[in-house]
Design a protein around this motif. Structure first.
Motif, PDB file in Angstrom:
ATOM      1  N   GLY A  31      61.705  12.581 -36.336  1.00  0.00           N
ATOM      2  CA  GLY A  31      60.507  13.283 -35.862  1.00  0.00           C
ATOM      3  C   GLY A  31      60.079  12.846 -34.473  1.00  0.00           C
ATOM      4  N   THR A  34      58.773  15.759 -32.221  1.00  0.00           N
ATOM      5  CA  THR A  34      57.449  16.175 -32.711  1.00  0.00           C
ATOM      6  C   THR A  34      56.400  15.162 -32.278  1.00  0.00           C
ATOM      7  N   MET A  65      59.143  23.666 -29.758  1.00  0.00           N
ATOM      8  CA  MET A  65      57.913  23.019 -30.235  1.00  0.00           C
ATOM      9  C   MET A  65      56.698  23.330 -29.376  1.00  0.00           C
ATOM     10  N   PRO A 228      53.188  19.200 -44.146  1.00  0.00           N
ATOM     11  CA  PRO A 228      53.962  20.429 -43.914  1.00  0.00           C
ATOM     12  C   PRO A 228      53.405  21.249 -42.755  1.00  0.00           C
ATOM     13  N   THR A 231      55.172  20.740 -39.433  1.00  0.00           N
ATOM     14  CA  THR A 231      56.406  21.511 -39.289  1.00  0.00           C
ATOM     15  C   THR A 231      56.101  22.958 -38.931  1.00  0.00           C
ATOM     16  N   GLY A 234      54.951  23.159 -35.367  1.00  0.00           N
ATOM     17  CA  GLY A 234      56.079  22.978 -34.448  1.00  0.00           C
ATOM     18  C   GLY A 234      56.918  24.233 -34.353  1.00  0.00           C
ATOM     19  N   ASP A 235      57.144  24.877 -35.494  1.00  0.00           N
ATOM     20  CA  ASP A 235      57.981  26.080 -35.516  1.00  0.00           C
ATOM     21  C   ASP A 235      57.337  27.243 -34.771  1.00  0.00           C
ATOM     22  N   THR A 240      50.418  20.246 -33.475  1.00  0.00           N
ATOM     23  CA  THR A 240      49.343  20.060 -34.454  1.00  0.00           C
ATOM     24  C   THR A 240      48.068  19.486 -33.834  1.00  0.00           C
TER      25      THR A 240
END
Lengths: 287, 103
Positions: A31, A34, A65, A228, A231, A234-235, A240
């Motif tokens: 990660g 991220t 990202m 979750p 993720t 990021g997608d 976040t």
């Protein structure tokens, strides 16, 4: 016949950047990108100017990202590439220049060349922080970056499994050998908080990184829970820290950013060796 | 950082490199000796550890063309014989200091 034009001395590398930070890991898939993206956003929120360089040449994931897959990059008058500005960050990635799904199948020297260009031929300008998202391991990219850039320090990202922490210690040794201070360890995916009952579950066993930090006498910068939403964010290209600032993960990223800034304040900027250069005056030929 | 690092490089005459260290120490090095000490893969056999060329093959008047920092741990020297693949780590450079205090 005129005289030769005076030799133009190139400006020192990243002269306008106060702190260059490497985000590193021993193992892949922990990660790191991220974390790098969210840390960059969290540092940006403190009012600092922040750049983000994706040095993962084989697997650039920053474009996805931050939600900028193939932005129309432009160059300055002096043919320097202008970083793409997104979410207030100045970003450069090889991924910007690749058609989607095109693999990068290169040998080490090519990786070295591309990274050198990203350092020398990108108009990074004046930045308080430049975060470099390194590929995992201790290879070509790490050598190029540590040999070319006076890094203020490195952050090593792990997950709680022993294998991840064990490999992270190799990264620690590598940074020690090249005199780059390790500013701290971060434990990613440290635990999962059930959204229904709020109970915490240590899916990969929690706390190993903190213990390793004690053993290796490295600061522990913090832990990021499995969420979750991170993720999903990021997608869709929305880190976040920006998309869900109230979440526990975003709070963790901000806390780590604060720790990191504090660690840098404790050290003088570019704390160590100055970039030196000496052009030797050869002896005049005697005959 | 455990090791001192160079804060200034100075050329003395044609063949001596002066290094001022972050702890205030000053070292002088004969540049040909530095060239002979290069232990990069082109100069030293990786398996046997033996130097790949005799001392006599390095000209007496060899000198650096340029010396630059490599990150925060080494110097990179471009030599007049075309050699440029070696790095000299700060810790080993300091260990090679031949001044009375060090040796």
């Amino acid at each position: 016949m005129g005289t030769a034009p005076p030799e133009k001395k190139p400006a020192p590398l990243l002269a306008g950047v106060t702190h260059v930070l490497a985000i590193a890991s021993g193992k892949g898939g922990v990660g790191k990108s991220t974390l790098a993206t969210n840390l960059a956003c969290a540092i940006r929120q403190t009012g600092a100017t922040v750049g983000l360089l994706d040095a993962d040449i084989y697997g650039p994931s920053i474009p996805k990202m931050i939600g900028a897959l193939q932005p129309p990059l432009q160059a300055t008058d002096t043919q320097q590439l202008i970083p793409w500005e997104r979410h207030g960050l100045h970003v450069m990635s090889l991924g910007f220049m690749l058609t989607q799904d095109a693999p990068v199948i290169w040998r080490g020297p090519m990786v070295h060349n591309v990274l050198r260009q990203f350092l020398q031929q990108v108009a990074w300008g004046t930045l308080d922080y430049l975060l470099i998202d390194l590929p995992p391991g201790t290879g070509d990219a790490q050598l190029t970056i540590t040999q070319m850039v006076p890094l203020s320090g490195a952050v090593i990202v792990t997950t709680p499994q022993e294998v991840s922490i064990h490999i992270a210690s190799r990264g620690l040794t590598m940074f020690g050998q090249v005199n780059v201070p390790v500013l701290g360890f971060v434990e990613n995916m440290s635990h999962f908080v059930c959204p229904h009952c709020q109970q915490e579950t240590a899916i990969f066993r929690r706390g190993g990184t903190r213990k390793a930090a004690e053993i290796y006498e490295v600061p522990f910068l913090g832990e990021v829970p499995i969420d979750p939403q991170v993720t999903l964010d990021g997608d869709r290209g929305m880190p976040t820290v920006l998309a869900h600032p109230e979440s526990a993960a975003a709070g963790a990223y901000r806390a780590i950013a604060d720790q990191l800034i504090a660690a840098l304040v404790r050290r003088a900027p570019r704390h160590a060796a100055p970039a030196l250069e000496l052009t030797w005056q050869p002896p005049t030929p005697s005959n | 950082m455990a090791t001192a690092h160079p804060i200034q490089l100075t050329q003395y005459a044609h063949a001596t490199l002066g290094v001022t260290w972050s702890d205030g120490h000053e070292s002088r090095y004969d540049v040909r000796t530095l060239r002979l000490a290069c232990h990069c893969a082109a100069c030293v056999d990786e398996m046997t550890g033996e130097r790949r060329f005799p001392d006599s093959s390095v000209p007496d008047n060899i000198h650096p063309l340029q010396i630059k920092s490599a990150g925060q741990y080494a110097l990179h020297i471009r030599w007049s014989d075309g050699h440029q693949s070696g790095l000299v780590r700060f810790d080993e450079l300091r260990a090679w200091c031949g001044c009375g205090g060090c040796s």
